[in-house]
Enzyme design. Sequence first.
Site, PDB file in Angstrom:
ATOM      1  N   GLY A  17       0.825  -1.198   0.000  1.00  0.00           N
ATOM      2  CA  GLY A  17       0.000   0.000   0.000  1.00  0.00           C
ATOM      3  C   GLY A  17       0.864   1.254   0.000  1.00  0.00           C
ATOM      4  N   ALA A  19       2.067   3.130   2.417  1.00  0.00           N
ATOM      5  CA  ALA A  19       3.188   3.132   3.355  1.00  0.00           C
ATOM      6  C   ALA A  19       4.352   2.307   2.831  1.00  0.00           C
ATOM      7  CB  ALA A  19       2.733   2.603   4.719  1.00  0.00           C
ATOM      8  N   ALA A  49      -9.124   4.330  -0.894  1.00  0.00           N
ATOM      9  CA  ALA A  49      -9.310   5.634  -0.249  1.00  0.00           C
ATOM     10  C   ALA A  49      -9.946   6.620  -1.220  1.00  0.00           C
ATOM     11  CB  ALA A  49      -7.970   6.167   0.245  1.00  0.00           C
ATOM     12  N   GLN A  50     -11.054   7.222  -0.793  1.00  0.00           N
ATOM     13  CA  GLN A  50     -11.799   8.125  -1.664  1.00  0.00           C
ATOM     14  C   GLN A  50     -11.523   9.594  -1.343  1.00  0.00           C
ATOM     15  OE1 GLN A  50     -15.843   6.952  -0.968  1.00  0.00           O
ATOM     16  NE2 GLN A  50     -15.748   5.179  -2.315  1.00  0.00           N
ATOM     17  N   GLY A  51     -11.530   9.940  -0.059  1.00  0.00           N
ATOM     18  CA  GLY A  51     -11.505  11.343   0.330  1.00  0.00           C
ATOM     19  C   GLY A  51     -10.259  12.070  -0.106  1.00  0.00           C
ATOM     20  N   GLU A 117     -14.007  17.864   4.969  1.00  0.00           N
ATOM     21  CA  GLU A 117     -14.526  16.655   5.598  1.00  0.00           C
ATOM     22  C   GLU A 117     -14.804  16.938   7.075  1.00  0.00           C
ATOM     23  OE1 GLU A 117     -12.694  13.187   2.701  1.00  0.00           O
ATOM     24  OE2 GLU A 117     -11.915  13.349   4.735  1.00  0.00           O
ATOM     25  N   HIS A 232     -16.555   3.637   9.872  1.00  0.00           N
ATOM     26  CA  HIS A 232     -16.996   4.704   8.980  1.00  0.00           C
ATOM     27  C   HIS A 232     -18.518   4.744   9.017  1.00  0.00           C
ATOM     28  CE1 HIS A 232     -17.458   7.358   5.591  1.00  0.00           C
ATOM     29  NE2 HIS A 232     -16.153   7.532   5.556  1.00  0.00           N
ATOM     30  N   ARG A 277     -16.448  11.300  13.350  1.00  0.00           N
ATOM     31  CA  ARG A 277     -16.953  10.031  12.818  1.00  0.00           C
ATOM     32  C   ARG A 277     -17.588   9.141  13.877  1.00  0.00           C
ATOM     33  NH1 ARG A 277     -12.446   8.100   8.312  1.00  0.00           N
ATOM     34  NH2 ARG A 277     -13.130   9.542   6.692  1.00  0.00           N
ATOM     35  N   HIS A 336     -13.547   0.518   9.509  1.00  0.00           N
ATOM     36  CA  HIS A 336     -12.878   1.280   8.465  1.00  0.00           C
ATOM     37  C   HIS A 336     -11.399   1.513   8.729  1.00  0.00           C
ATOM     38  CE1 HIS A 336     -12.488   4.153   5.224  1.00  0.00           C
ATOM     39  NE2 HIS A 336     -12.159   5.130   6.041  1.00  0.00           N
ATOM     40  N   GLU A 360      -1.112   2.234   8.609  1.00  0.00           N
ATOM     41  CA  GLU A 360      -2.174   1.837   9.531  1.00  0.00           C
ATOM     42  C   GLU A 360      -1.732   0.761  10.513  1.00  0.00           C
ATOM     43  OE1 GLU A 360      -6.921   0.567   9.450  1.00  0.00           O
ATOM     44  OE2 GLU A 360      -5.841   0.962   7.570  1.00  0.00           O
ATOM     45  N   ARG A 371      -9.494   8.890  14.637  1.00  0.00           N
ATOM     46  CA  ARG A 371      -8.743   9.525  13.551  1.00  0.00           C
ATOM     47  C   ARG A 371      -9.523  10.645  12.873  1.00  0.00           C
ATOM     48  NH1 ARG A 371      -8.623   8.693   7.844  1.00  0.00           N
ATOM     49  NH2 ARG A 371     -10.158   7.025   8.077  1.00  0.00           N
TER      50      ARG A 371
END
Length: 509
Positions: A17, A19, A49-51, A117, A232, A277, A336, A360, A371
């Site tokens: 990923g 990292a 990941a979307q945001g 966000e 989430h 969240r 999430h 993560e 988070r």
Amino acid sequence: MTTLHDIDGAPVIIGGGLAGLMTALALAPQPVVLLTRAPLGLEASSVLAQGGIAAAIGADDNASLHLADTLAAGAGLCDETVAAAITAAAPDAINQLVRLGVAFDRDASGEIVLGLEAAHSRRRIVHAGGDATGRDIIGALARCVYETPSITVIEGATARRLVVEDNAVRGVLADTEHGPVLFATGRVVIATGGIGGLFLHSTNPAGSFGQGLALAARAGAVMGDLEFVQFHPTALDDNAYPSKLVSEAVRGEGAILIDEEGERFMADVPGAELAPRDVVARAIWQHAAGGHRVFLDARNVKGLDFARRFPAITALCRQSGIDPVTQPMPVRPAAHYHMGGILVDLSGRSSVDGLWACGEAACTGLHGANRLASNSLLEAAVCAGWVARDIAATTATARRMPPVPNAGAGSDAAAVRAILSRAAGVLRNADGLRTAAGSLLPLALSRQAASDPALVGLMIVIAALRREESRGAHARTDFPGQHDLARRSTLRIHEALEAAQDCVPELAI
């Protein structure tokens, strides 16, 4: 038969990923071996990941504001020194990703577009491809990795055990397409992502069940803040696994939460749909428990071209027979992100010599109990450089190998998901956690495929049982209040096994 693969002491990175890729690239031109279960760009949570990435690069923003928002979301448990360092490094991380070929979304004048966000006081979410930030970042980084001669990518490889002697890493035992292979090295980076695959409903790939945490725990590493699992609030409520994520950025653009009767049930909550969240997730969970269905409604957001701003979410919804432009989207909370993980310092060093963790899988203290949105990719991008710098300053150790551990069967989290979902979901209590510990202990001690997932689940349950308060993403119905003194938690494997034994005294360890 296990094959010994002499890599001349090169560092081994486990995970493909953000990292893992960023750490490998930052180590170049130093030789490095990257182990990944799937071809780069597949199965990693980063891809989903979307945001975007939080970074204070707007004219009305600065690192101090970003830090303040991070600390507020973390509910008193953030390591302020770590959080200050990472948020201050965010703009440079964005610039580094641009240099590596990531094409962030820009306006007509060429300036990076910033989204909003939940729990952010400014628009500071840097995104790409509308809502396909992870896909675009990983695509660019994967191309760089494949083109870098010093990085050896071994796909189809699953790390099964760390070889450790005198609290120091000596190698990695992995299952590969050619059978078990032992990589002799004194430097290992765990970048395996999260633990969402331990739950029935998760936005993570099924294979993200904490294998890196199991590797580190069995090697004797100290774990931190394992009880804090972020759910989430708005995963699409269909039968897909992993659950399809409806980004928080949709609420940032003005979408609201309603029930089947059209009632906006969060209207009177401070922050409403843009509350932290954990607050939103609990509100949805409790409203659903009262017999309601919950929907995210973006139909009446003024000036929003939903399909253009969120093309990936539009496609995901339409795959499930929902048109988000004309219909509200059914949503539910789903596991999430894991704020806990392998306890590390700012250089990514764990309590085991020669073992680093990044992303993560690591617990740096940035996120605290909850988070802040889009700080996850930020942490991975920033800390990867610090981990690489620390590794580059070390030297390869002698490659004398102790006996190779027996890794047992492969890993399968299926037997764990229902147990952990019942006990360690959005709301928790002592009776449920003790029952789960009793069910997970024999699995963790077994040689079955569920052993590693069960061990990680067990450690989460014990950490949750020990925290007798509600804080951030950890909510206890039997301890709804919050302690005046905020304390982070640590846990080792033997402590978890002993605590679980107290829950089932008839089972001898």
